[in-house]
Design a protein around this motif. Structure first.
Motif, mmCIF file in Angstrom:
data_model
loop_
_atom_site.group_PDB
_atom_site.id
_atom_site.type_symbol
_atom_site.label_atom_id
_atom_site.label_comp_id
_atom_site.label_asym_id
_atom_site.label_seq_id
_atom_site.Cartn_x
_atom_site.Cartn_y
_atom_site.Cartn_z
ATOM 1 N N ILE A 324 -2.585 -0.222 -7.587
ATOM 2 C CA ILE A 324 -2.612 0.717 -6.469
ATOM 3 C C ILE A 324 -2.296 -0.015 -5.168
ATOM 4 O O ILE A 324 -2.858 -1.063 -4.879
ATOM 5 N N LEU A 325 -1.404 0.574 -4.381
ATOM 6 C CA LEU A 325 -0.959 -0.055 -3.145
ATOM 7 C C LEU A 325 -2.060 -0.070 -2.087
ATOM 8 O O LEU A 325 -2.913 0.842 -2.053
ATOM 9 N N PRO A 326 -2.048 -1.060 -1.172
ATOM 10 C CA PRO A 326 -3.005 -1.071 -0.061
ATOM 11 C C PRO A 326 -2.645 -0.006 0.969
ATOM 12 O O PRO A 326 -1.473 0.337 1.136
ATOM 13 N N TRP A 327 -3.650 0.511 1.687
ATOM 14 C CA TRP A 327 -3.334 1.521 2.698
ATOM 15 C C TRP A 327 -4.247 1.456 3.933
ATOM 16 O O TRP A 327 -4.459 2.442 4.626
ATOM 17 N N VAL A 358 2.733 -3.807 -13.746
ATOM 18 C CA VAL A 358 3.580 -4.012 -12.574
ATOM 19 C C VAL A 358 2.647 -4.143 -11.376
ATOM 20 O O VAL A 358 1.915 -3.200 -11.058
ATOM 21 N N ASP A 359 2.686 -5.280 -10.726
ATOM 22 C CA ASP A 359 1.768 -5.513 -9.613
ATOM 23 C C ASP A 359 2.412 -5.021 -8.320
ATOM 24 O O ASP A 359 2.863 -5.792 -7.475
ATOM 25 N N PHE A 360 2.434 -3.689 -8.167
ATOM 26 C CA PHE A 360 2.989 -3.090 -6.963
ATOM 27 C C PHE A 360 2.213 -3.519 -5.715
ATOM 28 O O PHE A 360 2.795 -3.681 -4.638
ATOM 29 N N ASP A 361 0.900 -3.664 -5.872
ATOM 30 C CA ASP A 361 0.063 -4.118 -4.761
ATOM 31 C C ASP A 361 0.576 -5.450 -4.218
ATOM 32 O O ASP A 361 0.834 -5.605 -3.019
ATOM 33 N N ALA A 362 0.756 -6.418 -5.094
ATOM 34 C CA ALA A 362 1.221 -7.739 -4.664
ATOM 35 C C ALA A 362 2.623 -7.678 -4.084
ATOM 36 O O ALA A 362 2.971 -8.469 -3.194
ATOM 37 N N ALA A 363 3.428 -6.749 -4.551
ATOM 38 C CA ALA A 363 4.821 -6.664 -4.100
ATOM 39 C C ALA A 363 4.946 -6.190 -2.658
ATOM 40 O O ALA A 363 5.908 -6.549 -1.969
ATOM 41 N N PRO A 367 0.643 -10.587 3.114
ATOM 42 C CA PRO A 367 -0.103 -11.770 2.677
ATOM 43 C C PRO A 367 -1.166 -12.206 3.681
ATOM 44 O O PRO A 367 -2.184 -12.787 3.293
ATOM 45 N N GLN A 368 -0.941 -11.922 4.959
ATOM 46 C CA GLN A 368 -1.908 -12.297 5.978
ATOM 47 C C GLN A 368 -3.070 -11.319 6.066
ATOM 48 O O GLN A 368 -4.118 -11.653 6.638
ATOM 49 N N ARG A 369 -2.876 -10.129 5.533
ATOM 50 C CA ARG A 369 -3.930 -9.107 5.562
ATOM 51 C C ARG A 369 -3.714 -8.196 4.357
ATOM 52 O O ARG A 369 -3.127 -7.119 4.470
ATOM 53 N N PRO A 370 -4.186 -8.596 3.178
ATOM 54 C CA PRO A 370 -3.826 -7.894 1.939
ATOM 55 C C PRO A 370 -4.417 -6.496 1.786
ATOM 56 O O PRO A 370 -4.087 -5.809 0.819
ATOM 57 N N ARG A 372 -3.641 -4.200 3.798
ATOM 58 C CA ARG A 372 -2.627 -3.307 4.353
ATOM 59 C C ARG A 372 -1.247 -3.656 3.802
ATOM 60 O O ARG A 372 -1.024 -4.730 3.239
ATOM 61 N N MET A 373 -0.315 -2.745 3.992
ATOM 62 C CA MET A 373 1.064 -2.949 3.574
ATOM 63 C C MET A 373 1.781 -3.857 4.579
ATOM 64 O O MET A 373 1.500 -3.809 5.785
ATOM 65 N N LEU A 374 2.691 -4.667 4.077
ATOM 66 C CA LEU A 374 3.522 -5.477 4.955
ATOM 67 C C LEU A 374 4.272 -4.548 5.910
ATOM 68 O O LEU A 374 4.890 -3.575 5.471
ATOM 69 N N PRO A 375 4.218 -4.800 7.217
ATOM 70 C CA PRO A 375 4.860 -3.869 8.159
ATOM 71 C C PRO A 375 6.325 -3.580 7.846
ATOM 72 O O PRO A 375 6.792 -2.453 8.048
ATOM 73 N N ALA A 376 7.060 -4.560 7.342
ATOM 74 C CA ALA A 376 8.477 -4.333 7.026
ATOM 75 C C ALA A 376 8.657 -3.322 5.907
ATOM 76 O O ALA A 376 9.740 -2.723 5.773
ATOM 77 N N TYR A 377 7.638 -3.121 5.091
ATOM 78 C CA TYR A 377 7.710 -2.182 3.974
ATOM 79 C C TYR A 377 7.051 -0.837 4.285
ATOM 80 O O TYR A 377 7.174 0.100 3.510
#
Length: 406
Positions: A324-327, A358-363, A367-370, A372-377
């Motif tokens: 499950i993705l971070p939010w 499939v590690d969608f979360d890791a994808a 990395p600096q704040r796991p 949340r989603m990477l801002p670029a994504y």
């Protein structure tokens, strides 16, 4: 007439002769070997639910984008959530051009048994006869359906992230021009799947999920949902390794409770097990159960995932679990819900009950704040990826895991 795809009723017309010329809807780059064994696979699908359409004696031109190529195209039409039986007396499929236009010379009429008309009872779907000829991979099709009289509640897909078209009154399914299709819509009406005959080693991959699989916040009409990008990757492989990809995402869907669509537990048979040639299902659901407190502890989701895995394995289908993705920063995020997400994801990664992960979360996480989603994504709502995030999700899939055999 035979009945397939339990538990919903599917009306499959008899093997009538089809007189339409056996020509490809698009030029075929790699024709099938004559006489080679084939199997039916899904090249496109959407998860059917109720819609907000109000239609009477009108034609809907549904624009859909396929995955794997094949021959003998069939289209299934659904009245699974309708309020009255519906009669379709004119159904055509051709290559989509700009807007509501169809490429000249490609529009062809579908038949159902020996008739061009079919009545679909409430709760049922109907599968057309195959169109002779070849359909290349990644074809964008216009599936035009004329309904007789008042359609009542229209089964279809509300948030298609694709522009389709609704006509003025009358049967305009055979029209190649756009003149009588003035109304744009981002929903699909009645169309449920596209099926082709493909070489026997080709399987169907079903992606079961919520709005993230549905492609919410992706670019409309650009086919940038993560299952679309996954299909691009699959179809770039040599022909023997290609697969059909069917998207069974519903925005807002949950594993444990009905709401936006019936729950994943309730629709698993219809949307996964009943699809043709399914070899693998990729499951990415759970964030809406967390957001709305239907999963108050990790075991709530874990036990449901176990049920899905057992049902897939009982049919000889492999199941791939998606984390499950971070939010954080998105709607209804809390530290308590985050703690459950982390525990559920750890179980997904380490359990032996899924055939692969499939590690969608890791994808997509930062990395600096796991949390949340990477801002670029991030699409901007901190819950759904944008196009770049969906591409990163598709890239995270090990294509070898989709070739699983049980």
């Amino acid at each position: 007439m035979s009945f397939l795809r339990s538990p919903r009723t599917t009306l499959v017309a008899g093997a009538a002769a089809v007189t339409t010329a056996a020509v490809a809807l698009l030029p075929q780059s790699a024709p099938a070997v004559a006489g080679a064994p084939t199997t039916q696979v899904g090249t496109w699908a959407t998860a059917v639910d109720t819609t907000t359409f109000a239609l009477s004696d009108q034609t809907v031109r549904n624009i859909v984008h396929t995955s794997v190529g094949g021959s003998g195209l069939r289209i299934s039409l659904s009245n699974a959530f309708g309020s009255v039986p519906v009669t379709f007396d004119s159904v055509w499929v051709g290559r989509s051009a700009t807007g509501a236009n169809v490429e000249p010379g490609t529009n062809r009429q579908l038949t159902f048994g020996d008739s061009t008309s079919v009545t679909v009872p409430v709760g049922a779907e109907v599968l057309s006869e195959p169109l002779p000829g070849d359909l290349p991979a990644q074809s964008t099709l216009a599936v035009s359906i004329h309904v007789v009289g008042d359609a009542g509640t229209v089964s279809g897909h509300k948030l298609a992230h694709q522009t389709s078209w609704v006509s003025t009154p009358g049967d305009h399914a055979a029209d190649e021009g756009a003149e009588d299709f003035p109304t744009a819509t981002t929903s699909w009406a009645w169309v449920e799947s596209a099926v082709v005959d493909a070489p026997h080693q080709v399987d169907t991959v079903v992606t079961l999920g919520d709005s993230i699989t549905d492609g919410d916040r992706s670019t409309t009409s650009a086919n940038r949902r993560w299952p679309d990008v996954l299909a691009d990757r699959v179809l770039a492989q040599p022909a023997p390794l290609r697969l059909g990809v069917m998207n069974e995402g519903i925005s807002g869907n949950r594993v444990l409770a009905d709401g936006s669509g019936v729950s994943a537990l309730a629709r698993f048979d219809r949307d996964v097990l009943a699809q043709p040639g399914v070899g693998t299902v990729v499951v990415l659901e759970g964030v809406n159960d967390l957001r709305w407190d239907f999963a108050r502890k990790p075991a709530d989701l874990i036990n449901a995932y176990r049920q899905l895995a057992a049902r897939a394995h009982a049919r000889g289908i492999c199941i791939v679990g998606g984390t499950i993705l971070p939010w954080e920063g998105g709607s209804r995020w809390s530290a308590q819900r985050e703690a459950i997400r982390v525990q559920v994801n750890q179980w997904i990664r380490t359990t032996g009950e899924f055939d692969a992960v499939v590690d969608f979360d890791a994808a997509v996480r930062d990395p600096q704040r796991p949390t949340r989603m990477l801002p670029a994504y991030d699409s901007g709502d901190h819950l759904h990826p944008g196009d770049a995030g969906y591409a990163a999700m598709a890239a995270a899939v090990d294509l070898g895991d989709l070739e699983c055999r049980r």
